[in-house]
Scaffold this motif. Structure first.
Motif, short mmCIF file in Angstrom:
data_model
loop_
_atom_site.label_atom_id
_atom_site.label_comp_id
_atom_site.label_asym_id
_atom_site.label_seq_id
_atom_site.Cartn_x
_atom_site.Cartn_y
_atom_site.Cartn_z
N TYR A 112 40.81 32.86 23.93
CA TYR A 112 40.14 31.86 24.75
C TYR A 112 38.64 32.11 24.89
N GLY A 113 38.21 33.36 24.78
CA GLY A 113 36.78 33.65 24.82
C GLY A 113 36.08 33.01 23.64
N ARG A 114 36.67 33.13 22.47
CA ARG A 114 36.12 32.47 21.28
C ARG A 114 36.15 30.96 21.43
N ASP A 115 37.24 30.45 21.99
CA ASP A 115 37.34 29.00 22.22
C ASP A 115 36.25 28.53 23.18
N LEU A 116 36.00 29.30 24.23
CA LEU A 116 34.97 28.96 25.21
C LEU A 116 33.59 28.92 24.56
N LEU A 117 33.28 29.93 23.75
CA LEU A 117 31.99 29.95 23.07
C LEU A 117 31.86 28.81 22.08
N ALA A 118 32.93 28.47 21.38
CA ALA A 118 32.89 27.34 20.45
C ALA A 118 32.68 26.03 21.22
N PRO A 158 24.05 53.86 41.32
CA PRO A 158 23.06 54.93 41.15
C PRO A 158 23.50 55.89 40.03
N GLY A 159 22.61 56.07 39.06
CA GLY A 159 22.91 56.93 37.93
C GLY A 159 23.72 56.26 36.82
N ASP A 160 24.07 54.99 36.99
CA ASP A 160 24.82 54.25 35.97
C ASP A 160 24.01 53.02 35.56
N GLU A 161 23.07 53.25 34.65
CA GLU A 161 22.23 52.17 34.16
C GLU A 161 22.76 51.70 32.80
N ARG A 162 22.71 50.39 32.58
CA ARG A 162 23.19 49.80 31.33
C ARG A 162 22.07 49.01 30.70
N ASP A 163 22.16 48.85 29.39
CA ASP A 163 21.19 48.03 28.68
C ASP A 163 21.43 46.56 28.96
N ASP A 164 20.34 45.80 29.02
CA ASP A 164 20.40 44.34 29.08
C ASP A 164 20.20 43.86 27.65
N VAL A 165 21.24 43.29 27.06
CA VAL A 165 21.23 42.91 25.66
C VAL A 165 21.04 41.40 25.54
N VAL A 166 20.05 40.98 24.77
CA VAL A 166 19.76 39.56 24.57
C VAL A 166 20.36 39.14 23.23
N MET A 167 21.14 38.06 23.26
CA MET A 167 21.81 37.54 22.06
C MET A 167 21.37 36.10 21.83
N LEU A 168 21.34 35.69 20.56
CA LEU A 168 20.92 34.34 20.19
C LEU A 168 21.88 33.75 19.17
N LEU A 169 22.22 32.50 19.37
CA LEU A 169 22.98 31.73 18.40
C LEU A 169 22.11 30.56 17.95
N PRO A 170 21.53 30.63 16.74
CA PRO A 170 20.75 29.49 16.27
C PRO A 170 21.66 28.31 15.96
N LEU A 171 21.23 27.12 16.33
CA LEU A 171 22.01 25.91 16.09
C LEU A 171 21.43 25.07 14.95
N ALA A 172 20.18 25.35 14.60
CA ALA A 172 19.52 24.54 13.57
C ALA A 172 19.79 25.11 12.19
N GLU A 226 28.42 42.94 23.17
CA GLU A 226 27.55 42.51 22.07
C GLU A 226 28.32 42.43 20.75
N ARG A 227 29.33 43.28 20.58
CA ARG A 227 30.18 43.18 19.38
C ARG A 227 31.00 41.89 19.40
N PHE A 228 31.54 41.55 20.57
CA PHE A 228 32.31 40.32 20.69
C PHE A 228 31.42 39.11 20.40
N TYR A 229 30.27 39.04 21.06
CA TYR A 229 29.37 37.90 20.82
C TYR A 229 28.91 37.87 19.37
N GLY A 230 28.65 39.03 18.80
CA GLY A 230 28.26 39.10 17.39
C GLY A 230 29.34 38.53 16.49
N SER A 231 30.60 38.79 16.82
CA SER A 231 31.70 38.27 16.00
C SER A 231 31.83 36.76 16.13
N CYS A 232 31.16 36.18 17.14
CA CYS A 232 31.18 34.73 17.35
C CYS A 232 29.91 34.07 16.82
#
Length: 174
Positions: free
Chosen positions: A106-112, A160-174, A138-144
């Motif tokens: 359903y995640g793939r369906d939602l993105l589609a 505190p002490g648990d920092e995560r990366d903010d990952v920017v993803m792009l899907l070109p439509l053109a 990011e692997r999931f979004y990459g697979s989509c």
């Protein structure tokens, strides 16, 4: 059974409550949707109200996936970019699939469905989203079809002490 997706459904008390329940359940199951568990409906409600205001101001569109019982099972907000030099792409926010439905595709369906919706909007040439690093999103979004175009190390402080990366993803439509 596939989800039934609707763009811009009428905002009713049932829809509001369904999205609140979804957001709390996804967060409490460890989903990276703006909060850390545990979370309550009262904590999520102001963020949902902000999303509804953006919809009323025609800055955002709501995509909802309903399950076979008619319950809210998935959501995403397609938010138009207000910057005059960036109106050719939009943001995808609060991408959620209820934990009881995860693992069914359903995640793939939602993105589609979000891609199909974005393609109906005039002038939109791409979809951007951000995700919290460290969860494999990011692997999931990459697979989509999304491509990682940026990463800000440690930008998200989960605790505190648990920092995560903010990952920017792009899907070109053109």
């Amino acid at each position: 059974m596939p989800l039934d997706f609707t763009l811009d459904p009428p905002v009713t008390p049932e829809l509001r409550d369904g999205i609140l329940e979804l957001w709390v359940d996804v967060t409490d199951a460890g989903g990276a949707v703006g909060f850390v568990p545990p979370v309550t409906r009262d904590e999520v409600r102001p963020e949902l109200v902000r999303q509804f205001v953006a919809m009323a101001e025609e800055r955002s569109r709501l995509l909802v996936g309903y399950d076979e019982e008619g319950r809210v099972a998935a959501t995403a907000f397609l938010t138009l970019n207000a910057h005059r030099l960036m109106t050719h792409w939009l943001w995808l926010y609060t991408v959620m699939v209820h934990p009881r439905h995860q693992g069914k595709g359903y995640g793939r369906d939602l993105l589609a469905a979000a891609e199909r919706a974005a393609r109906t909007l005039p002038g939109i040439e791409g979809i951007r989203l951000t995700c919290r690093g460290g969860l494999g999103l990011e692997r999931f979004y990459g697979s989509c079809g999304y491509k990682e175009v940026g990463r800000i190390p440690g930008a998200i402080r989960v605790a505190p002490g648990d920092e995560r990366d903010d990952v920017v993803m792009l899907l070109p439509l053109a």
